[in-house]
Design an enzyme around this catalytic site. Structure first.
Site, short mmCIF file in Angstrom:
data_model
loop_
_atom_site.label_atom_id
_atom_site.label_comp_id
_atom_site.label_asym_id
_atom_site.label_seq_id
_atom_site.Cartn_x
_atom_site.Cartn_y
_atom_site.Cartn_z
N HIS A 116 -53.28 -3.23 -78.34
CA HIS A 116 -52.41 -2.13 -77.95
C HIS A 116 -52.52 -1.93 -76.44
O HIS A 116 -53.32 -2.60 -75.78
CB HIS A 116 -52.80 -0.84 -78.68
N LYS B 82 -57.38 -6.98 -77.04
CA LYS B 82 -56.87 -5.64 -77.34
C LYS B 82 -55.43 -5.77 -77.83
O LYS B 82 -54.62 -6.46 -77.22
CB LYS B 82 -56.92 -4.80 -76.06
#
Length: 220
Positions: free
Chosen positions: A104, A102
């Protein structure tokens, strides 16, 4: 066969997670039985499954600090087992991985508690051992120590193809490669014992010969 193992086999059959017939495995073999932990997909059966995982881990005597569930089935199994352990007085943290990092928020591929201390990997079965190897790499890269793998069913099945079968099962290979125990709630011997027992459903005992032949051909 211990009471816990017998209860687990009976529970899996009743939940239709352990089925009998003709099934093609990942290795391309025609198996007379199939175990799919993904079919423990309601609250009651998942909760009961987690009790089997938790008790098996506690009975093993393995020292551990936390659980790790490899994506995807291991995520549910590790988290449910953590809940069951807490209910038994052993509050244990857990973590799991994403298939893709991921970019963010918290970022990274690991979700949950920080990987630290002695870690038990929780999964359903070991076929080729790929998810275990990936899990071991992630755990060690974080500075933690993998101490065991906890699975539901050990098929006790030799790796490879006919004519070139390994002397060891995938479970044995994982244990030897990483020097850690693989703990199973039950195994193929327990399954065969259940089919052979007096309490076995007559509709199930008809599969005993097929399971015995498969075990003779591929079993360790």
């Amino acid at each position: 066969m211990s009471d816990l193992r017998q209860e687990f086999i009976a529970f899996s059959v009743e939940a239709e997670v352990l089925r009998f017939g003709e099934f093609t495995t990942k290795a391309g073999r025609l198996s007379p039985y199939f175990f799919n932990a993904g079919l423990f997909h309601d609250g009651a059966t998942l909760g009961q499954l987690a009790q089997f995982y938790a008790q098996t881990l506690l009975d093993s005597g393995v020292e551990f600090d936390m659980l790790f569930g490899p994506a995807y089935k291991g995520i549910t199994l590790a988290s449910a087992t953590s809940v069951a352990l807490a209910g038994k007085g052993r509050n244990t943290s857990f973590a799991y991985n994403r298939k893709e990092a991921k970019d963010h928020g918290e970022g990274g591929t690991i979700v949950g508690a920080k990987l630290a201390g002695k870690v038990v990997i929780v999964d359903d079965v070991i076929s080729a051992g790929t998810s275990v190897r990936e899990s071991v790499d992630m755990i060690r890269a974080a500075g933690a120590e993998p101490v065991a793998v906890l699975i539901a069913l050990d098929r006790m099945e030799r790796s490879g193809k006919d004519g070139a079968l390994s002397a060891h099962s995938a479970v044995q290979q994982v244990a030897q490669e990483f020097g850690i125990p693989v703990i199973s709630i039950a195994n193929l011997d327990d399954l065969f014992g259940y089919l052979s027992g007096a309490t076995a459903d007559p509709r199930l005992s008809q599969h005993k010969e097929a399971v015995a032949a498969y075990r003779s051909r591929y079993g360790v």
